[in-house]
Design a protein around this motif. Structure first.
Motif, PDB file in Angstrom:
ATOM      1  N   GLY A  84       5.679   6.087 -11.143  1.00 45.25           N
ATOM      2  CA  GLY A  84       6.289   6.417  -9.907  1.00 45.25           C
ATOM      3  C   GLY A  84       7.123   5.187  -9.499  1.00 45.25           C
ATOM      4  N   ILE A  85       6.615   4.045  -9.391  1.00 48.21           N
ATOM      5  CA  ILE A  85       7.302   2.967  -8.945  1.00 48.21           C
ATOM      6  C   ILE A  85       8.797   2.691  -9.859  1.00 48.21           C
ATOM      7  N   ILE A  86       8.403   2.856 -11.069  1.00 48.72           N
ATOM      8  CA  ILE A  86       9.588   2.572 -12.097  1.00 48.72           C
ATOM      9  C   ILE A  86      10.662   3.604 -11.733  1.00 48.72           C
ATOM     10  N   GLY A  87      10.117   4.986 -11.532  1.00 46.90           N
ATOM     11  CA  GLY A  87      11.071   6.107 -11.114  1.00 46.90           C
ATOM     12  C   GLY A  87      11.696   6.059  -9.814  1.00 46.90           C
ATOM     13  N   ALA A  88      11.121   5.405  -8.733  1.00 50.22           N
ATOM     14  CA  ALA A  88      11.673   5.016  -7.683  1.00 50.22           C
ATOM     15  C   ALA A  88      13.072   4.073  -7.811  1.00 50.22           C
ATOM     16  N   PHE A  89      12.809   3.004  -8.548  1.00 51.84           N
ATOM     17  CA  PHE A  89      13.748   2.134  -9.007  1.00 51.84           C
ATOM     18  C   PHE A  89      15.196   2.770  -9.622  1.00 51.84           C
ATOM     19  N   VAL A  90      14.743   3.649 -10.796  1.00 54.37           N
ATOM     20  CA  VAL A  90      15.632   4.632 -11.415  1.00 54.37           C
ATOM     21  C   VAL A  90      16.456   5.608 -10.412  1.00 54.37           C
ATOM     22  N   ALA A  91      15.738   6.101  -9.737  1.00 51.49           N
ATOM     23  CA  ALA A  91      16.279   7.064  -8.741  1.00 51.49           C
ATOM     24  C   ALA A  91      17.027   6.280  -7.827  1.00 51.49           C
ATOM     25  N   SER A  92      16.710   5.132  -7.112  1.00 51.08           N
ATOM     26  CA  SER A  92      17.536   4.554  -6.221  1.00 51.08           C
ATOM     27  C   SER A  92      18.614   3.908  -6.847  1.00 51.08           C
ATOM     28  N   TRP A  93      18.996   3.838  -8.150  1.00 51.91           N
ATOM     29  CA  TRP A  93      20.231   3.532  -8.630  1.00 51.91           C
ATOM     30  C   TRP A  93      20.966   4.567  -9.189  1.00 51.91           C
ATOM     31  N   GLY A 105      -2.741   8.843 -16.714  1.00 50.95           N
ATOM     32  CA  GLY A 105      -3.803   8.466 -15.731  1.00 50.95           C
ATOM     33  C   GLY A 105      -3.180   7.724 -14.401  1.00 50.95           C
ATOM     34  N   LEU A 106      -4.093   7.532 -13.650  1.00 56.04           N
ATOM     35  CA  LEU A 106      -3.888   6.953 -12.399  1.00 56.04           C
ATOM     36  C   LEU A 106      -3.053   5.722 -12.248  1.00 56.04           C
ATOM     37  N   ILE A 107      -3.188   4.548 -13.255  1.00 58.14           N
ATOM     38  CA  ILE A 107      -2.613   3.402 -12.864  1.00 58.14           C
ATOM     39  C   ILE A 107      -1.091   3.585 -13.560  1.00 58.14           C
ATOM     40  N   GLY A 108      -1.405   4.609 -14.661  1.00 58.46           N
ATOM     41  CA  GLY A 108      -0.173   4.504 -15.423  1.00 58.46           C
ATOM     42  C   GLY A 108       0.853   5.531 -14.566  1.00 58.46           C
ATOM     43  N   ASN A 109       0.443   6.463 -13.830  1.00 58.16           N
ATOM     44  CA  ASN A 109       1.218   7.257 -12.775  1.00 58.16           C
ATOM     45  C   ASN A 109       1.661   6.607 -11.733  1.00 58.16           C
ATOM     46  N   ILE A 110       1.252   5.436 -11.195  1.00 53.30           N
ATOM     47  CA  ILE A 110       1.487   4.591 -10.124  1.00 53.30           C
ATOM     48  C   ILE A 110       2.629   3.845 -10.799  1.00 53.30           C
ATOM     49  N   VAL A 111       2.431   3.247 -12.001  1.00 56.38           N
ATOM     50  CA  VAL A 111       3.618   2.468 -12.723  1.00 56.38           C
ATOM     51  C   VAL A 111       4.856   3.435 -12.839  1.00 56.38           C
ATOM     52  N   LEU A 133       0.800  -1.196   0.082  1.00 53.87           N
ATOM     53  CA  LEU A 133      -0.016   0.081  -0.052  1.00 53.87           C
ATOM     54  C   LEU A 133       0.838   1.162  -0.018  1.00 53.87           C
ATOM     55  N   ALA A 134       1.964   1.325   0.660  1.00 56.32           N
ATOM     56  CA  ALA A 134       2.869   2.332   0.900  1.00 56.32           C
ATOM     57  C   ALA A 134       3.513   2.614  -0.513  1.00 56.32           C
ATOM     58  N   VAL A 135       4.006   1.518  -1.203  1.00 55.31           N
ATOM     59  CA  VAL A 135       4.577   1.600  -2.313  1.00 55.31           C
ATOM     60  C   VAL A 135       3.525   2.151  -3.464  1.00 55.31           C
ATOM     61  N   LEU A 136       2.428   1.814  -3.369  1.00 56.44           N
ATOM     62  CA  LEU A 136       1.407   2.175  -4.593  1.00 56.44           C
ATOM     63  C   LEU A 136       1.026   3.867  -4.087  1.00 56.44           C
ATOM     64  N   VAL A 137       0.945   4.156  -2.892  1.00 58.85           N
ATOM     65  CA  VAL A 137       0.822   5.587  -2.774  1.00 58.85           C
ATOM     66  C   VAL A 137       1.830   6.378  -3.216  1.00 58.85           C
ATOM     67  N   ILE A 138       2.991   6.166  -2.629  1.00 58.55           N
ATOM     68  CA  ILE A 138       4.237   6.772  -3.010  1.00 58.55           C
ATOM     69  C   ILE A 138       4.358   6.921  -4.452  1.00 58.55           C
ATOM     70  N   GLY A 139       4.426   5.719  -5.211  1.00 51.23           N
ATOM     71  CA  GLY A 139       4.261   5.902  -6.354  1.00 51.23           C
ATOM     72  C   GLY A 139       3.198   6.685  -7.182  1.00 51.23           C
ATOM     73  N   ALA A 140       2.035   6.408  -6.702  1.00 53.03           N
ATOM     74  CA  ALA A 140       0.940   7.346  -7.245  1.00 53.03           C
ATOM     75  C   ALA A 140       1.177   9.066  -7.118  1.00 53.03           C
TER      76      ALA A 140
END
Length: 81
Positions: free
Chosen positions: A35-44, A27-33, A4-11
């Motif tokens: 955001g999650i991909i962005g988190a992985f990119v930024a963590s690298w 859109g909402l689902i695309g933005n979540i995806v 849930l936290a990952v989805l909220v932060i990704g959104a």
């Protein structure tokens, strides 16, 4: 971190990145995806650049937003080609 936290932060990160990079929202689902991909990119990318923003949920959102902006810019360049 919970799902849930990952989805909220990704959104949130995807929404912010969509605002920063005009016309690149998915859109909402695309933005979540994004955001999650962005988190992985930024963590690298950010540790390799020596950037450390501390530790909190705010830091996670900022990191994911930076990564999502990078992903959206790359996607917009690929779309134009």
């Amino acid at each position: 971190m919970t799902i849930l936290a990952v989805l909220v932060i990704g959104a949130i990160a995807g929404w912010l990145a969509g605002l920063i990079v005009r016309g690149a929202g998915f859109g909402l689902i695309g933005n979540i995806v994004i955001g999650i991909i962005g988190a992985f990119v930024a963590s690298w990318i950010l540790p390799q650049l020596g950037v450390s923003l501390g530790g909190s949920a705010f830091r996670d959102i900022v990191n994911a937003t930076i990564g999502a902006v990078i992903v959206l810019v790359i996607l917009s360049l690929v779309r134009r080609a």
